[in-house]
Scaffold this active site. Structure first.
Site, PDB file in Angstrom:
ATOM      1  N   THR A 144       0.827  -1.207   0.000  1.00 54.76           N
ATOM      2  CA  THR A 144       0.000   0.000   0.000  1.00 54.76           C
ATOM      3  C   THR A 144       0.864   1.261   0.000  1.00 54.76           C
ATOM      4  O   THR A 144       1.934   1.297   0.629  1.00 54.76           O
ATOM      5  CB  THR A 144      -0.958   0.003   1.214  1.00 54.76           C
ATOM      6  OG1 THR A 144      -1.546   1.290   1.335  1.00 54.76           O
ATOM      7  CG2 THR A 144      -0.261  -0.322   2.521  1.00 54.76           C
ATOM      8  N   SER A 179      -1.784   3.087  10.473  1.00 59.24           N
ATOM      9  CA  SER A 179      -2.744   2.189  11.159  1.00 59.24           C
ATOM     10  C   SER A 179      -2.023   0.859  11.384  1.00 59.24           C
ATOM     11  O   SER A 179      -1.000   0.586  10.751  1.00 59.24           O
ATOM     12  CB  SER A 179      -3.996   1.953  10.300  1.00 59.24           C
ATOM     13  OG  SER A 179      -3.684   1.116   9.201  1.00 59.24           O
ATOM     14  N   TYR A 181      -3.090  -1.864  10.359  1.00 61.98           N
ATOM     15  CA  TYR A 181      -3.163  -2.513   9.042  1.00 61.98           C
ATOM     16  C   TYR A 181      -1.987  -2.069   8.172  1.00 61.98           C
ATOM     17  O   TYR A 181      -1.283  -2.895   7.585  1.00 61.98           O
ATOM     18  CB  TYR A 181      -4.503  -2.155   8.340  1.00 61.98           C
ATOM     19  CG  TYR A 181      -4.377  -2.206   6.843  1.00 61.98           C
ATOM     20  CD1 TYR A 181      -4.334  -3.430   6.181  1.00 61.98           C
ATOM     21  CD2 TYR A 181      -4.230  -1.037   6.079  1.00 61.98           C
ATOM     22  CE1 TYR A 181      -4.151  -3.483   4.805  1.00 61.98           C
ATOM     23  CE2 TYR A 181      -4.048  -1.089   4.714  1.00 61.98           C
ATOM     24  CZ  TYR A 181      -4.014  -2.317   4.081  1.00 61.98           C
ATOM     25  OH  TYR A 181      -3.820  -2.373   2.729  1.00 61.98           O
ATOM     26  N   HIS A 182      -1.782  -0.751   8.062  1.00 56.72           N
ATOM     27  CA  HIS A 182      -0.712  -0.270   7.191  1.00 56.72           C
ATOM     28  C   HIS A 182       0.656  -0.757   7.676  1.00 56.72           C
ATOM     29  O   HIS A 182       1.526  -1.072   6.885  1.00 56.72           O
ATOM     30  CB  HIS A 182      -0.746   1.269   7.084  1.00 56.72           C
ATOM     31  CG  HIS A 182      -1.861   1.792   6.212  1.00 56.72           C
ATOM     32  ND1 HIS A 182      -3.052   2.266   6.723  1.00 56.72           N
ATOM     33  CD2 HIS A 182      -1.968   1.920   4.867  1.00 56.72           C
ATOM     34  CE1 HIS A 182      -3.841   2.660   5.729  1.00 56.72           C
ATOM     35  NE2 HIS A 182      -3.212   2.464   4.592  1.00 56.72           N
ATOM     36  N   LYS A 185       1.521  -4.144   6.445  1.00 55.82           N
ATOM     37  CA  LYS A 185       2.039  -4.150   5.070  1.00 55.82           C
ATOM     38  C   LYS A 185       3.524  -3.771   5.047  1.00 55.82           C
ATOM     39  O   LYS A 185       4.279  -4.255   4.207  1.00 55.82           O
ATOM     40  CB  LYS A 185       1.244  -3.156   4.206  1.00 55.82           C
ATOM     41  CG  LYS A 185      -0.215  -3.538   4.015  1.00 55.82           C
ATOM     42  CD  LYS A 185      -0.356  -4.701   3.045  1.00 55.82           C
ATOM     43  CE  LYS A 185      -1.796  -4.981   2.721  1.00 55.82           C
ATOM     44  NZ  LYS A 185      -1.985  -6.026   1.702  1.00 55.82           N
TER      45      LYS A 185
HETATM   46  N1  USQ Z   1     -11.402   9.615   4.394  1.00 56.71           N
HETATM   47  C1  USQ Z   1     -12.240  10.699   4.503  1.00 56.71           C
HETATM   48  N2  USQ Z   1     -13.574  10.456   4.589  1.00 56.71           N
HETATM   49  C2  USQ Z   1     -14.116   9.211   4.551  1.00 56.71           C
HETATM   50  C3  USQ Z   1     -13.243   8.108   4.419  1.00 56.71           C
HETATM   51  C4  USQ Z   1     -11.885   8.348   4.352  1.00 56.71           C
HETATM   52  O1  USQ Z   1     -11.805  11.845   4.536  1.00 56.71           O
HETATM   53  O2  USQ Z   1     -15.341   9.075   4.639  1.00 56.71           O
HETATM   54  C5  USQ Z   1      -9.943   9.864   4.299  1.00 56.71           C
HETATM   55  C6  USQ Z   1      -9.107   9.167   5.364  1.00 56.71           C
HETATM   56  O3  USQ Z   1      -9.067   9.917   6.551  1.00 56.71           O
HETATM   57  C7  USQ Z   1      -7.777   9.052   4.651  1.00 56.71           C
HETATM   58  C8  USQ Z   1      -8.150   8.903   3.201  1.00 56.71           C
HETATM   59  O4  USQ Z   1      -9.503   9.334   3.076  1.00 56.71           O
HETATM   60  O5  USQ Z   1      -7.047  10.251   4.800  1.00 56.71           O
HETATM   61  C9  USQ Z   1      -8.052   7.489   2.693  1.00 56.71           C
HETATM   62  O6  USQ Z   1      -8.851   6.671   3.507  1.00 56.71           O
HETATM   63  P1  USQ Z   1      -9.573   5.389   2.893  1.00 56.71           P
HETATM   64  O7  USQ Z   1     -10.499   4.823   3.924  1.00 56.71           O
HETATM   65  O8  USQ Z   1     -10.138   5.689   1.569  1.00 56.71           O
HETATM   66  O9  USQ Z   1      -8.346   4.421   2.604  1.00 56.71           O
HETATM   67  P2  USQ Z   1      -7.296   3.779   3.588  1.00 56.71           P
HETATM   68  O10 USQ Z   1      -7.823   3.570   4.955  1.00 56.71           O
HETATM   69  O11 USQ Z   1      -6.015   4.524   3.461  1.00 56.71           O
HETATM   70  O12 USQ Z   1      -7.135   2.316   2.966  1.00 56.71           O
HETATM   71  C10 USQ Z   1      -7.501   2.022   1.610  1.00 56.71           C
HETATM   72  C11 USQ Z   1      -7.708   0.527   1.500  1.00 56.71           C
HETATM   73  C12 USQ Z   1      -6.390  -0.170   1.793  1.00 56.71           C
HETATM   74  C13 USQ Z   1      -5.304   0.382   0.893  1.00 56.71           C
HETATM   75  C14 USQ Z   1      -5.198   1.886   1.032  1.00 56.71           C
HETATM   76  C15 USQ Z   1      -4.248   2.531   0.048  1.00 56.71           C
HETATM   77  O13 USQ Z   1      -8.714   0.101   2.395  1.00 56.71           O
HETATM   78  O14 USQ Z   1      -6.553  -1.566   1.610  1.00 56.71           O
HETATM   79  O15 USQ Z   1      -4.079  -0.196   1.255  1.00 56.71           O
HETATM   80  O16 USQ Z   1      -6.490   2.466   0.738  1.00 56.71           O
HETATM   81  S1  USQ Z   1      -3.499   3.967   0.723  1.00 56.71           S
HETATM   82  O17 USQ Z   1      -4.527   4.851   1.231  1.00 56.71           O
HETATM   83  O18 USQ Z   1      -2.728   4.580  -0.320  1.00 56.71           O
HETATM   84  O19 USQ Z   1      -2.663   3.519   1.833  1.00 56.71           O
END
Ligand code: USQ
Length: 415
Positions: A144, A179, A181-182, A185
């Site tokens: 990720t 997190s 989770y992260h 990875k």
């Molecule tokens: N976010 C909002 N509002 C929401 C949901 C999320 O502002 O309603 C924000 C979060 O705070 C964060 C960002 O959007 O800053 C990304 O959150 P996310 O829930 O879309 O994604 P994340 O938790 O980072 O995890 C997802 C996948 C995971 C993958 C990751 C890629 O669930 O499997 O590894 O995206 S990355 O984000 O590049 O690490």
């Protein structure tokens, strides 16, 4: 090419399997259906009505597509992993079969431990089984972009040149995950890099950004739909914003909304994984690909969804929401992502085109969204060691701390 996909029942796994089958690859898959159960655990379900694996296989047969060789198995069981690898003799393994939700890993100690134990165990089992029965197979491991965090410098693809106290080296770029989770990875990445070094394994570690989308061109009928999660725990940012717009709920960019991430459409994630498979790493090479299309702030994405939703008469609004996560809300963000382009990657469509397609699908499945409306708005708080009470049905999001709330709150405050 013979490709084994772990997590083949999942959001990307199923879409990738369809694509590879249509391209003439021989595809096998493993899944234990735990994501279906865990989404239900937090009260959610897929917006898209997905079929069981047996029904999916029948749909493939009706389409005249080649058979998917499916194994219901748990990657925590080394004997099963070993047996399946021996039976399938893959040229490549795509490892998507992990707990993939950051919020799920932050629910409480049990979810944190489950996430890290399962993710690290599955990767180690695969590494050892590959070493023993398919040492020349190429491992494509789903990592990720979140492993890197949001440093105040450009983010390279895995490694960077550094000069320190007069000496130079090429080193793994620092990881600062956000997190449990992260972090799992990050640990996986170290294990894959080490296996590659000691056993000569060909490995690609995919630093994937946030995926969005309801379908790919291979999903040309409802029987082939992949899952699409939208609850607070399993849904990702842009997918959730589209659902909120369709339900008439305010869109929730968290905090100041300046959090930037790399985003990629589901079909482009499938395109990228296919490119990685068809242009494998060399034996002994540990290759890192930053896999995203464009970086956006979540506030920017929310505004784009509002404007697309308004074009179709939806009353979409943005509501400043407390941030349940501990993360920078305004920061520099410039990750490099040139390697996939060099392999031939091109974006399939504009973000606006993708949004229009997603809103079409979600409006069609609106009854399924309505049926789980109560799990959309945020209730968690990553600073708390126990979020279980917040995820109880009927817990209201306005019970969550306001934007001005500071510092860790005692666990009792959650009850
Ligand atoms: N976010 C909002 N509002 C929401 C949901 C999320 O502002 O309603 C924000 C979060 O705070 C964060 C960002 O959007 O800053 C990304 O959150 P996310 O829930 O879309 O994604 P994340 O938790 O980072 O995890 C997802 C996948 C995971 C993958 C990751 C890629 O669930 O499997 O590894 O995206 S990355 O984000 O590049 O690490």
């Amino acid at each position: 090419m013979r490709v084994l996909i772990t997590g083949v029942d999942g959001y990307s796994g199923w879409a990738l399997a369809l694509h590879l089958l249509k391209r003439g690859h021989q595809v096998s898959g493993i899944d234990n259906f735990v994501t279906r159960a865990r989404v239900a655990e937090v009260g959610g379900w897929s917006a898209t009505p997905i079929l069981t694996m047996r029904e999916r296989m029948e749909a493939l047969r009706r389409e005249g597509l080649p058979e998917l060789s499916f194994h219901e198995a748990d990657l925590q069981d080394f004997a099963s992993v070993h047996r399946i690898l021996r039976e399938e003799a893959p040229d490549a393994v795509v490892h998507l079969g992990e707990q993939r939700s950051a919020p799920y890993s932050m629910i409480d100690v049990h979810h944190a431990v489950t996430t890290q134990v399962e993710n690290l165990t599955s990767t180690l089992h695969l590494l050892y089984a590959l070493r023993e029965v398919a040492p020349r197979a190429h491992l494509v491991k789903m990592g990720t972009m979140g492993e890197y965090g949001t440093p105040n410098v450009d983010i390279p693809e895995g490694f960077f040149e550094i000069e320190y106290r007069g000496r130079k080296d090429r080193l793994p770029f620092p990881r600062q995950a956000g997190s449990w989770y992260h972090w799992s990875k990050v640990f996986d990445s170290g294990d894959v890099m080490f296996a590659s070094k000691i056993w000569g394994l060909a490995a690609t570690d995919v630093m994937q950004g946030v995926i969005y989308g309801t379908r790919t061109p291979d999903i040309d009928q409802d029987a082939l739909l992949t899952r699409f999660d939208f609850d607070e725990v399993w849904g990702t940012a842009l997918n959730r914003f589209c659902v909120q717009a369709v339900l008439g709920l305010p869109l929730t960019p968290y905090g100041k909304g300046g959090q930037k991430r790399g985003f990629i459409a589901l079909e482009d994630s499938v395109q990228s994984l296919t490119l990685a498979l068809e242009h494998p790493a060399d034996p002994g090479e540990y290759r890192v690909l930053n896999q995203f299309d464009e970086a956006y702030s979540v506030g920017e994405l929310a505004r784009l969804v509002v404007s697309e939703a308004k074009k179709r008469g939806l009353e979409a609004t943005i509501q400043p929401t407390y941030n349940p996560r501990v993360e920078a809300e305004e920061h520099y963000y410039h990750p490099l992502h040139d390697k996939l382009r060099k392999l031939g990657y091109r974006s399939s469509r504009t973000l606006q085109q993708s949004l229009a397609g997603m809103l079409d699908d979600l409006e069609r499945f609106k009854a399924r969204l309505e049926a789980r409306r109560e799990v959309v708005m945020p209730r968690m708080d990553f600073r708390l060691p126990d979020n279980r009470a917040r995820l109880e049905p009927g817990t209201r999001s306005d019970a969550a701390p306001g934007p001005g709330a500071k510092g860790p709150r005692p666990a009792r405050a959650a009850r």
